[in-house]
Structures are given as structure tokens and as C-alpha cells.
Design a protein around this motif. Sequence first.
Motif, PDB file in Angstrom:
ATOM      1  N   SER A 178     -20.888 -22.745  23.361  1.00 44.70           N
ATOM      2  CA  SER A 178     -21.423 -21.520  23.951  1.00 44.70           C
ATOM      3  C   SER A 178     -22.821 -21.202  23.429  1.00 44.70           C
ATOM      4  CB  SER A 178     -20.473 -20.349  23.679  1.00 44.70           C
ATOM      5  OG  SER A 178     -20.289 -20.173  22.280  1.00 44.70           O
ATOM      6  N   GLY A 179     -23.026 -21.309  22.113  1.00 44.14           N
ATOM      7  CA  GLY A 179     -24.327 -20.995  21.544  1.00 44.14           C
ATOM      8  C   GLY A 179     -25.383 -22.016  21.896  1.00 44.14           C
ATOM      9  N   VAL A 180     -25.066 -23.305  21.770  1.00 46.97           N
ATOM     10  CA  VAL A 180     -26.040 -24.360  22.043  1.00 46.97           C
ATOM     11  C   VAL A 180     -26.407 -24.392  23.524  1.00 46.97           C
ATOM     12  CG1 VAL A 180     -26.475 -26.840  21.945  1.00 46.97           C
ATOM     13  CG2 VAL A 180     -25.264 -25.718  20.074  1.00 46.97           C
ATOM     14  N   SER A 181     -25.427 -24.203  24.410  1.00 49.53           N
ATOM     15  CA  SER A 181     -25.727 -24.204  25.850  1.00 49.53           C
ATOM     16  C   SER A 181     -26.625 -23.030  26.215  1.00 49.53           C
ATOM     17  CB  SER A 181     -24.439 -24.168  26.664  1.00 49.53           C
ATOM     18  OG  SER A 181     -23.717 -22.969  26.442  1.00 49.53           O
ATOM     19  N   ALA A 182     -26.399 -21.859  25.593  1.00 48.12           N
ATOM     20  CA  ALA A 182     -27.266 -20.708  25.856  1.00 48.12           C
ATOM     21  C   ALA A 182     -28.689 -20.988  25.378  1.00 48.12           C
ATOM     22  CB  ALA A 182     -26.708 -19.458  25.178  1.00 48.12           C
ATOM     23  N   ALA A 183     -28.823 -21.654  24.223  1.00 49.82           N
ATOM     24  CA  ALA A 183     -30.151 -22.003  23.716  1.00 49.82           C
ATOM     25  C   ALA A 183     -30.857 -22.973  24.663  1.00 49.82           C
ATOM     26  CB  ALA A 183     -30.029 -22.612  22.325  1.00 49.82           C
ATOM     27  N   ILE A 184     -30.134 -23.956  25.184  1.00 52.55           N
ATOM     28  CA  ILE A 184     -30.725 -24.911  26.130  1.00 52.55           C
ATOM     29  C   ILE A 184     -31.141 -24.201  27.414  1.00 52.55           C
ATOM     30  CG2 ILE A 184     -30.213 -26.915  27.585  1.00 52.55           C
ATOM     31  CD1 ILE A 184     -28.424 -27.927  25.282  1.00 52.55           C
ATOM     32  N   PHE A 185     -30.261 -23.352  27.938  1.00 54.81           N
ATOM     33  CA  PHE A 185     -30.567 -22.591  29.148  1.00 54.81           C
ATOM     34  C   PHE A 185     -31.832 -21.763  28.925  1.00 54.81           C
ATOM     35  CE2 PHE A 185     -28.339 -20.156  32.815  1.00 54.81           C
ATOM     36  CZ  PHE A 185     -29.560 -19.771  33.357  1.00 54.81           C
ATOM     37  N   TYR A 186     -31.889 -21.044  27.787  1.00 54.88           N
ATOM     38  CA  TYR A 186     -33.053 -20.190  27.548  1.00 54.88           C
ATOM     39  C   TYR A 186     -34.318 -21.036  27.398  1.00 54.88           C
ATOM     40  CZ  TYR A 186     -35.755 -16.167  26.192  1.00 54.88           C
ATOM     41  OH  TYR A 186     -36.711 -15.175  26.182  1.00 54.88           O
ATOM     42  N   ALA A 187     -34.228 -22.197  26.754  1.00 57.71           N
ATOM     43  CA  ALA A 187     -35.406 -23.045  26.588  1.00 57.71           C
ATOM     44  C   ALA A 187     -35.946 -23.516  27.939  1.00 57.71           C
ATOM     45  CB  ALA A 187     -35.065 -24.246  25.708  1.00 57.71           C
ATOM     46  N   LEU A 188     -35.052 -23.951  28.825  1.00 57.61           N
ATOM     47  CA  LEU A 188     -35.487 -24.394  30.154  1.00 57.61           C
ATOM     48  C   LEU A 188     -36.113 -23.238  30.931  1.00 57.61           C
ATOM     49  CD1 LEU A 188     -32.386 -26.594  31.069  1.00 57.61           C
ATOM     50  CD2 LEU A 188     -34.598 -27.374  30.216  1.00 57.61           C
ATOM     51  N   HIS A 189     -35.479 -22.073  30.851  1.00 63.99           N
ATOM     52  CA  HIS A 189     -36.034 -20.869  31.484  1.00 63.99           C
ATOM     53  C   HIS A 189     -37.405 -20.538  30.910  1.00 63.99           C
ATOM     54  CE1 HIS A 189     -36.604 -16.480  31.860  1.00 63.99           C
ATOM     55  NE2 HIS A 189     -36.560 -16.442  30.543  1.00 63.99           N
ATOM     56  N   SER A 190     -37.546 -20.613  29.592  1.00 58.76           N
ATOM     57  CA  SER A 190     -38.790 -20.231  28.942  1.00 58.76           C
ATOM     58  C   SER A 190     -39.932 -21.182  29.272  1.00 58.76           C
ATOM     59  CB  SER A 190     -38.582 -20.170  27.421  1.00 58.76           C
ATOM     60  OG  SER A 190     -39.743 -19.738  26.764  1.00 58.76           O
ATOM     61  N   ILE A 191     -39.637 -22.470  29.428  1.00 60.94           N
ATOM     62  CA  ILE A 191     -40.679 -23.425  29.806  1.00 60.94           C
ATOM     63  C   ILE A 191     -41.349 -22.982  31.107  1.00 60.94           C
ATOM     64  CG2 ILE A 191     -41.100 -25.781  30.613  1.00 60.94           C
ATOM     65  CD1 ILE A 191     -38.944 -26.713  28.651  1.00 60.94           C
ATOM     66  N   VAL A 192     -40.529 -22.630  32.096  1.00 62.83           N
ATOM     67  CA  VAL A 192     -41.056 -22.218  33.395  1.00 62.83           C
ATOM     68  C   VAL A 192     -41.683 -20.832  33.307  1.00 62.83           C
ATOM     69  CG1 VAL A 192     -40.453 -21.742  35.800  1.00 62.83           C
ATOM     70  CG2 VAL A 192     -39.344 -23.631  34.593  1.00 62.83           C
ATOM     71  N   LEU A 193     -40.996 -19.895  32.674  1.00 63.50           N
ATOM     72  CA  LEU A 193     -41.461 -18.505  32.643  1.00 63.50           C
ATOM     73  C   LEU A 193     -42.785 -18.362  31.911  1.00 63.50           C
ATOM     74  CD1 LEU A 193     -40.962 -15.439  33.096  1.00 63.50           C
ATOM     75  CD2 LEU A 193     -39.891 -15.444  30.828  1.00 63.50           C
ATOM     76  N   MET A 194     -42.900 -18.917  30.708  1.00 58.21           N
ATOM     77  CA  MET A 194     -44.120 -18.705  29.933  1.00 58.21           C
ATOM     78  C   MET A 194     -45.322 -19.368  30.592  1.00 58.21           C
ATOM     79  SD  MET A 194     -43.060 -16.612  27.801  1.00 58.21           S
ATOM     80  CE  MET A 194     -44.797 -16.342  27.408  1.00 58.21           C
ATOM     81  N   THR A 195     -45.111 -20.526  31.204  1.00 62.70           N
ATOM     82  CA  THR A 195     -46.206 -21.143  31.957  1.00 62.70           C
ATOM     83  C   THR A 195     -46.657 -20.219  33.081  1.00 62.70           C
ATOM     84  OG1 THR A 195     -45.301 -23.342  31.487  1.00 62.70           O
ATOM     85  CG2 THR A 195     -46.912 -23.181  33.255  1.00 62.70           C
ATOM     86  N   ALA A 196     -45.705 -19.689  33.838  1.00 62.67           N
ATOM     87  CA  ALA A 196     -46.037 -18.803  34.961  1.00 62.67           C
ATOM     88  C   ALA A 196     -46.719 -17.525  34.488  1.00 62.67           C
ATOM     89  CB  ALA A 196     -44.773 -18.471  35.746  1.00 62.67           C
TER      90      ALA A 196
END
Length: 522
Positions: A343-361
Motif C-alpha cells: 500500500s505504501g510503496v504503490s502510493a509512492a510510485i503513483f505519486y511519483a508518476l503523477h508528480s513527473i507530469v504535474l511539475m513539468t506542466a
Amino acid sequence: MAAPTTTTVDLSAALVMAPVTAAQWLAILPVALCLAAGSVLMMVRHNTRIQPYIAISALGLLVIIDLLLLRHVLLNGPVTMMMGRWLPPFGIAFTVDLTGALFALTSAVVALAGAIYALGDVNTSGRRYGFYPFLLVLMAGVSGAFLTGDIFNLYVWFEVLLISSFGLLVLGSEREQIDGALKYAILNLIATTLFLISVGFLYAMFGTLNMADIAAKAGELRGTAPLMTLGALFVLAFGMKAAAFPVNFWLPASYHTPRVVVSALFAGLLTKVGIYALVRTMVMLLPVEGEALSLVVAIAASATMILGALGALAQVDIRRFLGFVVVSGIGYMLAGIAVGGESGVSAAIFYALHSIVLMTALYLVAGIAARLGGSFSLAGLSGLYGLVPAFAFLSLALFFAGSGLPPFSGFWPKALLVKASLDIGAWWLATAILVSGFVTTIAFGRVFLLAYWRPGRQQADGTVAAPAFTMAELLPVVVLTALIVWFGLFPEQLIVLSQQAAATLIEPSGYLKSVFPQGVSP
């Protein structure tokens, strides 16, 4: 007398005798493509008109290759390519599992968006001095870090992306850029030195650098080798790379200095390589040590996310504001690593993928906003909603995503992190996540009210300045925002992929089998 020519050598004792499959070539093609395209761009560096089109074509092909690689991993499991056909663990391995494939694909998408945005943001001088070659070399380093199966080569690819990032950071040679580059370089070189020392200790303990071999042998050495010291060194080195508290001060001091597109790529990619390396080492290679250090990581996560949010609230420059938002986001990923488990590691992976796109945008939006308003300062920005309402709505969607509000992609990993924290009784960590999200929401709201909603200043003749941006700048923002909205409205697929990626890290039998089909070496 000549030696007999009938002597046969059993090459199977040293070399992989099976022919290389097309899927195995996919594991190395992203790096090879980026290096080859970067070399071509260097050869045509004086022809600044064709450089963007070569780079955009290469990055478009990179996205396709990474898509094929992700598809193969989903259907068939991890894939390994051994350099020089040497048998593992002696040969250098490129081993791609679901985590690496997801990170590589997401990075390729934002790199393509950045290359298109640079058509309007990087002038002829910037092209002549190497923006596009540096970008392709940067992507070679990023792709190599995500796809390698050798921990020393993880260090090598860190060096590759750092060298190219130095070039991108000083592009323009302005005083502010040199100052930011100096801070960036010193702290990252310290982190790189710590990483190299850690790799040296690891090799002395394990006698191998292959990640699959390390994961298999860690249990046998746990009682005789100082693995806790090794884990602490990795946490410190990768924490500094990822800009985690208390070694995060280099990021807000440097990310506001280069061209906007460079800041966008740095914010989207570089810190995530540090998070990826931390996940790979502390979840897959040294899970027991990772669990023992989880309280330290959780405290650092809480401080990172809250101080990052407070720092964002205090800023008057949009680029500095976003730098602290990047720092705050790192705290959420660290929280997932600290919580551990699927649960914790999957949430971290999800947030990292989201953050890659979001922070670039978000950085690309900041560039357009500054072009429209004539300043990066909140004191000089106003009236953007009245000037271009559609752009204001795009910005607002990204602000909501950055705040973790529904129905955008930032909401889901934060909700999963809160639930995972409460499930293990870490109510204080869940509180830190919620408090940080609340402060971040206020910070984004302040930016929108001052820069967008506040009435704009009129020119001397009573008219309002016309929009001053190109479709090449707006198109990447639209596409990245659409991804943010899509995965906010339909998060199930990304949640499932993140859970599968976390499961393969926690139980890496498929990873090990990909490297050692006949069993792990003794």
C-alpha cells in the motif's frame, strides 16, 4: 609446432549462448537512441533550424519504444539484456521491471512535451549552445537509471544526467544561472560522492554489483555485514539527490535560474530519479534495513512536505514557489517508502508518476504566465483570467492537482498515503500529509488570486496587452493537463499498475528469474 585446431572451448560457461530477442533489445534501445540522437544533434549544432525537429522525432520514437517495453513487461514480466553476452552477475545487466518501465515511459512523455515547448522558449543562441543535445543526453541518463540492473551503472547514469543538467542549467551564462549552478553542482557532487562510497562498501560486502544478485544474497549476509550502515548511506545519498529535508536547500536555490523549459524538466525528472533509486535499494535490495530506517525516513518525509508547503506559501516569485512545491512533493513519496508494504510503496510510485507530469506542466504554465504578464513576480502579475480565460482554467486544473483536490490525479495517491499511514497506526504521518496538503492549497489559491483573478493593469491607451505565446508552448500544457485530468477521473488503471509494480519490488522473484533463468549464482 602449431597448436591443434580441433580444441573446442565451452563458451556457455562464460557467455549467454541464446540469441538476443527483440524484447531484450527494447531494454537498451531507449539509451542507445538518446545517445545516437544527441550525437547527430552535435554534428548539426550550427544548423539551428533542424535541431528541434530531430530532437522531437527522436523523443517521439523514445515514447513508442518505452510503450512497447511497458507492454512486453506487462505481458511477460521483467526482461534482461546482458551487455557483451557475459553471464550474470559478471556482465552489465539492463533489467526492466514494471517500476522501471513506468518511470521511463512517463519521463519520455514529459521530455517530448519539453522539446515541443522549447520551440518557443529556447532561442537561436540556446540551440547553438546545445539545448537539444543536452536534452537528449539528459534523457539517456534518466532512461539508463530507470532501466539498469547494475548498481554501479546506476551511479554512471546519475553522472551522465548530472553532466548534461549542468550544461542546461548554465545555458545563457547569466549571473543568476552561474550562482544557481554552483549551488546545484556542489550539493549534487557531495551526494554523488556518498553514492559512490556506498557502492564501494556494497561491493566489498557482496562481491557483486548486479541488483538481482544483491537482492538474493542480502539475507545470507545480514548477520555478518554492516548492512544497516550501508542502508543509512544510501538513504542519505539518495535523499540529497531527491531534495529531502534537511539536505533540500539546493533545489529552491537553483531551479528558478535557468530557462523555464529547463526548470520544468528538472522538476519533473531529476528528483524522481533519486526517489526511484531509494525505492529500488531500500525496498528491493535491502528491505529489512529499509524497514528499520522507516521511522527516520518518515520524520524526514513529514518535515520535507510541511516545510516545503510553508516555503511555497512565503514566495513572491512563481518559479521559487514551484521549487518549494517540488520539495513538498518529495515528502509524500518518502512517506510512502516509510510506510512500506504494497500500500505504501504503490502510493509512492503513483505519486511519483503523477508528480513527473504535474511539475513539468506547472513550470510550463509559469513560463506562459510570465510571458502574458511580463513578470515571474506575483507583484507584477495580474489579470491573467481576464486576458486568456481558457489558459486560466488550465492553470486552475493544475493548481487543484498540485493541492491534491479531486477530481484530479493528485488526490488519489494522497488519499492512499493517508489510508496506508492510518492502517499502520502512524496517525502523525497522516496528519502531516493532510496539513501539508491544506497549506499547499492555500499557497496555490494565493497564486491564482494574485496572478489570475486580481484585475489586470491597463496600458497607457486603456487597452490590455495581447497574449504573447505560441501554440508550441500551449500544446504541451494542454496534453499534460489532459493526462492529469484523465488519471484523476479514471485512476483505476494507474492504481493497479502501481500496486503491481510495488508487488514486484517487494517480492522480486520475477526480477531475479529474468537475470538468472537457471537460478541465482552461488
